[in-house]
Every structure is written in C-alpha cells, then in structure tokens.
Design an enzyme around this catalytic site. Structure first.
Site, PDB file in Angstrom:
ATOM      1  N   TYR A   1      50.750  40.593  35.110  1.00 16.30           N
ATOM      2  CA  TYR A   1      50.084  41.739  34.637  1.00 16.30           C
ATOM      3  C   TYR A   1      48.838  41.616  34.081  1.00 16.30           C
ATOM      4  O   TYR A   1      48.395  40.495  34.026  1.00 16.30           O
ATOM      5  CB  TYR A   1      51.044  42.239  33.430  1.00 16.30           C
ATOM      6  CG  TYR A   1      51.062  43.602  33.394  1.00 16.30           C
ATOM      7  CD1 TYR A   1      50.719  44.617  34.331  1.00 16.30           C
ATOM      8  CD2 TYR A   1      51.145  44.406  32.215  1.00 16.30           C
ATOM      9  CE1 TYR A   1      50.571  45.963  34.220  1.00 16.30           C
ATOM     10  CE2 TYR A   1      51.118  45.947  31.913  1.00 16.30           C
ATOM     11  CZ  TYR A   1      50.882  46.252  33.188  1.00 16.30           C
ATOM     12  OH  TYR A   1      50.653  48.033  33.051  1.00 16.30           O
ATOM     13  N   TYR A   2      48.227  42.716  33.707  1.00 13.55           N
ATOM     14  CA  TYR A   2      46.671  42.718  33.117  1.00 13.55           C
ATOM     15  C   TYR A   2      46.781  42.204  31.750  1.00 13.55           C
ATOM     16  O   TYR A   2      45.618  41.419  31.449  1.00 13.55           O
ATOM     17  CB  TYR A   2      46.155  44.043  33.069  1.00 13.55           C
ATOM     18  CG  TYR A   2      46.176  44.870  34.546  1.00 13.55           C
ATOM     19  CD1 TYR A   2      45.498  44.126  35.470  1.00 13.55           C
ATOM     20  CD2 TYR A   2      46.698  45.841  34.731  1.00 13.55           C
ATOM     21  CE1 TYR A   2      45.313  44.881  36.738  1.00 13.55           C
ATOM     22  CE2 TYR A   2      46.658  46.426  36.023  1.00 13.55           C
ATOM     23  CZ  TYR A   2      45.808  46.107  36.816  1.00 13.55           C
ATOM     24  OH  TYR A   2      45.704  46.660  38.193  1.00 13.55           O
TER      25      TYR A   2
ATOM     26  N   THR B   1      47.750  38.808  42.031  1.00 16.86           N
ATOM     27  CA  THR B   1      47.234  39.383  40.885  1.00 16.86           C
ATOM     28  C   THR B   1      47.394  40.969  41.025  1.00 16.86           C
ATOM     29  O   THR B   1      47.485  41.542  42.035  1.00 16.86           O
ATOM     30  CB  THR B   1      45.797  39.145  40.610  1.00 16.86           C
ATOM     31  OG1 THR B   1      44.987  39.961  41.653  1.00 16.86           O
ATOM     32  CG2 THR B   1      45.318  37.670  40.855  1.00 16.86           C
ATOM     33  N   ASP B   2      47.630  41.545  39.700  1.00 12.63           N
ATOM     34  CA  ASP B   2      47.530  42.769  39.890  1.00 12.63           C
ATOM     35  C   ASP B   2      46.116  43.366  40.221  1.00 12.63           C
ATOM     36  O   ASP B   2      45.154  42.528  40.422  1.00 12.63           O
ATOM     37  CB  ASP B   2      48.094  43.576  38.485  1.00 12.63           C
ATOM     38  CG  ASP B   2      48.660  44.700  38.437  1.00 12.63           C
ATOM     39  OD1 ASP B   2      48.383  45.495  39.278  1.00 12.63           O
ATOM     40  OD2 ASP B   2      49.309  45.032  37.406  1.00 12.63           O
ATOM     41  N   TRP B   3      45.837  44.486  40.286  1.00  9.80           N
ATOM     42  CA  TRP B   3      44.807  45.225  41.294  1.00  9.80           C
ATOM     43  C   TRP B   3      43.572  45.170  40.254  1.00  9.80           C
ATOM     44  O   TRP B   3      43.608  45.904  39.172  1.00  9.80           O
ATOM     45  CB  TRP B   3      45.120  46.858  41.639  1.00  9.80           C
ATOM     46  CG  TRP B   3      45.686  46.502  43.109  1.00  9.80           C
ATOM     47  CD1 TRP B   3      45.124  47.500  44.019  1.00  9.80           C
ATOM     48  CD2 TRP B   3      46.482  45.660  43.683  1.00  9.80           C
ATOM     49  NE1 TRP B   3      46.070  47.416  45.262  1.00  9.80           N
ATOM     50  CE2 TRP B   3      46.909  46.290  45.023  1.00  9.80           C
ATOM     51  CE3 TRP B   3      47.405  44.788  43.302  1.00  9.80           C
ATOM     52  CZ2 TRP B   3      47.399  45.393  45.888  1.00  9.80           C
ATOM     53  CZ3 TRP B   3      48.277  44.252  44.070  1.00  9.80           C
ATOM     54  CH2 TRP B   3      48.296  44.605  45.460  1.00  9.80           C
TER      55      TRP B   3
END
Length: 598
Positions: free
Chosen positions: A279-280, A316-318
């Site tokens: 997650y971020y 990875t997340d965006w």
C-alpha cells in the site's frame, strides 16, 4: 488511430522464436526469450499502467480525461505489455474485440510478447473508480464485505470461479484483488473491498477467493492470477484517512498489532497467491523504515521475500513516481516519506526495496537510463523480468493470447452467473433489529418507499405516496461521510460516521407515522444508534438490489447475513479506539457476527 485488425500477425518460424515451443520447460523458454530481449524490451515489462478502450471495441487514441497516450504509443513506442483496463460500460463482446485487437498489435512487435490485461473489481456495487468498477455486463455480487457477511467459503470460492470465467472470456488475466486488509479503523474509506475486521475470517475467505480465481492447484491457461493487497495490511490508518492523499499517509500501531495484520496474507500465501501489492501508507513507530510500503526494503525484502519466502510478482500501488493529473486536478505521486527524492531516485529505491513492477507508471525510458548509468544492474532487471514473463507463460498467453469474441456475451453475465450473484446479495443482507416482529412483511401491504423505485416495489405491495397512507415504510440509506474534496478525492468516503441531523429527522418523521424498515449500505460502520431507537426494523447491506432486499423483507428469501465488523455506538467510541486493534470500540451497538435469521 491504428486499426489493429489490419496488423499482420507475425508467423513464428522454427528457430526464429524458440520460446514459443510449448514442449520446452517454462524456465528454458524464459531463458531463451530473455537472451533475445533488448534492455528497452525488458524495461517495458516493468510498467503496469492504465489503458482505455476506443469506441465499439477499437483501440484508443490519446485520452485527455486521464492523461493517457494512444494505445499504439504504449505498445509500439514504449514497448509496454501490462495494462489495467479502465471503464466498465462496454459490452462483453466489445471488450473481447478490443482485447483481440490489442493482442494483434502486441504480436506485431519484434518479439510478439503478448499483453497481460488486469482489472480492479468489476462485480460489485461500489462507485469508487480508485477501488473498483461498476459491474456493467458482468454478474453483480455484493462487495467483499458482503461476501464476508455470508461467512461461506464455498460461496466465496464459487464467486471467484465465476468471476474468473467472466474475466477470461474478455481477456482479463490478472485480478488486482483480493483486498485482505483488516477493517480495524472504522472511519477508513477502503473497507468495502475487505473481508472485515476479523483476521481469521479475512484469511479463510481471502484464501477461498484466491482458489476460485486461480483454479486452486490447476493454475495455468484459463486461470486468472490474483494480486493480494495491500501488504503488510492497509487498515490501521491515522484517523481513518486514506494514503491516496498526503493527509492520510501515516499508518499507526498504538495497540502493537502489526503482526495481526499479516495473518490474512499468510493464508493468501498458503493458497498460492501469485502476486502482491503493497500500500501507499508509511508505518510510524515500528521497527520498519518510515517510508511508503512500495519503497520499503525492510518490508518488501526483509518481510515479504525473506521471512515469507514469496517468489511471485510484487507490483506497487499506482503512481509512486510521477505527479499526474486525474479528472482535471493535479495529483502528486504518493511518495510518502521520500517526497524529496527525484523520479529517478524513487525508481531506484523501489527496485532496491524488492518490487518488480511500477503500478500506474509508463516511463520505461527512465529505467533504461538508470541501468545504462549503472545505478540499477541489468542482472537485477532480469530477476524481475523473469518473474513477469513466467506469469505470461504459465497463463498460456504465448500459446493463445486471443479470446472467442462470439462467446463473450454468452459467458459474461449469463443467466446462471447472474442468478448466483443475486442469491449472494440476498445471503449477505443482515437483519440487525426486528422490533415487534415486523419482519417478514405480509403480502399485499401498502408500501411507502424511499431509495427504491416505485415500479420495483409495486411487485411486493401497493405503493403509496406518503407515509400516512402506508402500512409500512422502507427507507434505503447510504452510510454517512464527510466530503474531503472534489474530483477523484470525492469518491473516498471518510470522516465522521454520524448521520446528518436532517437524515435522522426524516427517519424519525416517517417512523412516527408508520412502522419503518431502514436499510443502510454499510461501506463503513455507520453510527446507527439514533436510527435504531426509532426504526422498527434495521438492515445492513454491502451491495444488494432493491429486489434482493424486498425478497428478504417479505420472507421470499431467508435472512442469513452476519456483521463482518462491530457497529460502534458513538463517534466518541470510534475516536477513542486504536486503529490497529480489532473490536476496540467501547460497548458497540451491534457486535461482529450479529444478525437475525428470519
């Protein structure tokens, strides 16, 4: 715009593309292909970004709404071949035709590496494009919290298998889900796609979900690779804010429960999940580096790769590297804890952390430059490229990347699949209160409805215009939230869980006139205390049609759902709770597992 239907598919002559020999072991085929690839072609594998369809199944030109280049630029010039499909209004046949055109374009490249197409969830009710798509042509099921409310691993695995068949029919071979984060912070905006607050339930049902999509032990052609998220657990957000945005970047563990949030991922690994998305958020006050998880070597290498031995793909997340413009508004990269780093330095840190792909990015030239400058070794590039190519080979994309366009509309949203989704909606509905045994409702009553189309309600009773004329009222509500901003940010429901005073007043007014049923879409655990005091019956849902609700209210279907989280009694209790600790709000109104059977 290029019409890919006119692109000739290169013929794989013997000796020219030996990696196409399906009789060879997969690892040997990977070796053969890697040996042939240029650095630019390897770099193209690392970028898993958004793509849109053109009209009527055509390939798209530049998309100014999302700031995307044309499909031809993506595939031919940037050499990309992993895409997340945006949009959900097309027919299955149109998606299938577009997918085949995309694969023909990919086949026209020097090596003919097929595209791997992914998607966020497409079978539910949520309207958040940052989390899921509307169902469109696909069968419609309750959101993941609703699957958790059924407590039925067989139903969840059946959902995964149906979704797999529908995805594969249009060419989608990677699911950017399930989301097994624990919903331990009641205000967090991303709970709807989780399996709730309990680690054991989340782990058991998450594993069933993965088995359904990946065909259990039979992973291969026909399967859909799942990407479990958000490692190592994205639920413990400071004040419940979301790390898509800078004000929500901190994950905190005042209760010391970091390890508990790993439990559902352990079950996912045991189920054979193929891919992982961190997650971020950035962990605060832990033994791990205080940077976003996508940059976090202590988490991705130390915890995921070394402790758990995970050998699959890490994406990875965006948008961790590049600032963007989304829906006409500036959207900075989610480079929490490393905001000061340049784009190049962020990329180096992500690779060093142990990730294989950059979600939502499309800048392969940056990676090429970093390798040529010696800041990232080509050996390290090959390690990730091998994992990414392995998925394509195992999914059978090199043998047969195309789908049957004529069959897509018959498979996606078939009567059988829609019936299964409708049954799951009914099974997930959770009756919380039933004062004076109001439910099930008798047939032929005079109904007053809010939030339900009168023509739908007419199949269950005589619809009237005012509460005073009715025998019973049925009101559908959305769990409350505070507007955080406009555009993309507006889709994230955050802040207070208290209903506005005018909503409470309206429920009280109707309930004073006639026995009233209140049904609430619980994308977050709303404070239902004032409504429970006046409503005669109270129901929670996580995505259910009006027909599904009315079938349960009238006894045509059995009420079976059970709460996947506690429902707090007050915002004071929420604010006093610890965001990493499950079941930590004092004296909840309704406890996890509560639900009446009618």
């Amino acid at each position: 715009m290029t019409d890919a239907s006119t692109v000739a598919v290169p013929v794989a002559r013997e000796g020219e593309r030996p990696w196409l020999d399906a009789d060879l072991p997969v690892e040997q085929r990977i070796d053969l292909l890697l040996a042939e690839m240029t650095l630019e072609e390897k770099a193209g594998l690392f970028f898993h970004t958004m793509i849109t369809m053109g009209q009527d199944g055509e390939l798209a030109g530049p998309d100014p709404t999302f700031g995307l280049p044309s499909t031809r630029e993506y595939v031919i010039e940037r050499r990309l071949n992993h895409f997340n499909l945006l949009g959900g209004a097309q027919t299955a046949g149109e998606i299938a035709r577009w997918h085949n055109a995309l694969q023909r374009l990919a086949a026209s490249t020097r090596l003919g590496i097929p595209v791997t197409l992914s998607t966020d969830p497409r079978h539910s009710f949520t309207d958040n494009p940052g989390a899921a798509m509307m169902a469109g042509p696909f069968s419609q099921w309750p959101d993941t919290l609703g699957l958790a409310a059924t407590r039925d691993p067989d139903l969840v695995e059946r959902f995964g298998d149906i979704a797999r068949q529908e995805y594969a029919a249009v060419g989608i071979r990677v699911a950017l889900h399930p989301q097994v984060d624990l919903a331990t912070e009641p205000r967090w905006s991303r709970q709807l796609q989780t399996f709730g607050e309990d680690a054991q339930v989340a782990g058991e049902l998450g594993a069933a979900y993965i088995r359904g999509f990946q065909r259990g032990e039979a992973f291969g052609p026909g399967a859909v690779s799942t990407m479990v998220k958000h490692f190592p657990g994205g639920g413990p957000q400071q004040d419940g804010e979301d790390p898509h945005f800078e004000y929500g970047r901190e994950q905190v563990y005042p209760g010391g429960k970091f390890e508990l949030h790993l439990k559902p991922f352990e079950d996912a690994f045991a189920a054979g999940v193929r891919q992982v998305m961190p997650y971020y958020g950035m962990p605060i006050g832990t033994e791990y580096e205080a940077v976003g998880f996508g940059f976090n070597k202590s988490v991705l290498t130390g915890l995921l790769r070394e402790r758990y031995g995970f050998e699959g793909v890490v994406c990875t997340d965006w948008g961790l590297i590049t600032d963007a413009d989304i829906m006409g508004q500036p959207f900075p990269a989610r480079a929490w804890g490393v905001e000061h780093l340049s784009r190049e330095e962020r990329m180096v840190k992500i690779i060093d952390a142990g990730a294989d792909q950059f979600g939502g990015e499309a800048c392969p030239e940056l990676l090429v430059t970093l390798v040529r400058e010696g800041r990232i070794s080509e050996e390290r590039v090959d390690a990730s490229a091998r994992r990414l190519l392995r998925e394509k080979f195992l999914l059978g994309l090199f043998e047969d990347p195309y789908v049957d366009e004529a069959a897509a509309d018959a498979i996606v949203g078939s009567p059988e699949f829609r019936a299964a989704g409708d049954a799951a909606q009914r099974a997930a509905l959770t009756v919380l209160a039933n004062r004076d045994a109001l439910l099930p409702l008798a047939k032929g009553l005079k109904l007053y409805v809010e939030g339900i189309a009168p023509d739908v309600a007419a199949a269950y009773g005589d619809v009237v215009d005012t509460p005073d004329e009715a025998d019973v009222a049925v009101i559908r509500l959305q769990a409350p939230f505070e507007q955080r901003g406009s555009g993309f940010e507006s889709f994230f429901h955050a802040g207070s869980l208290d209903f506005p005073a005018e909503v409470i007043a309206r429920v009280n007014e109707v309930a004073a006139a006639v026995p009233t049923v209140v049904d609430v879409f619980l994308d977050r655990p709303a404070i239902l205390t004032p409504i429970a005091e006046t409503a005669h019956a109270l129901v929670g849902n996580w995505g259910a049609s009006a027909q599904a609700l009315l079938d349960v209210l009238t006894g045509a279907a059995v009420a079976e759902g059970r709460l996947p989280f506690d429902l707090p009694r007050s915002m004071a209790a929420v604010e006093a709770s610890r965001p990493d600790v499950p079941f930590d709000t004092e004296d909840p109104l309704f406890r996890f597992g509560h639900g009446l059977t009618l």
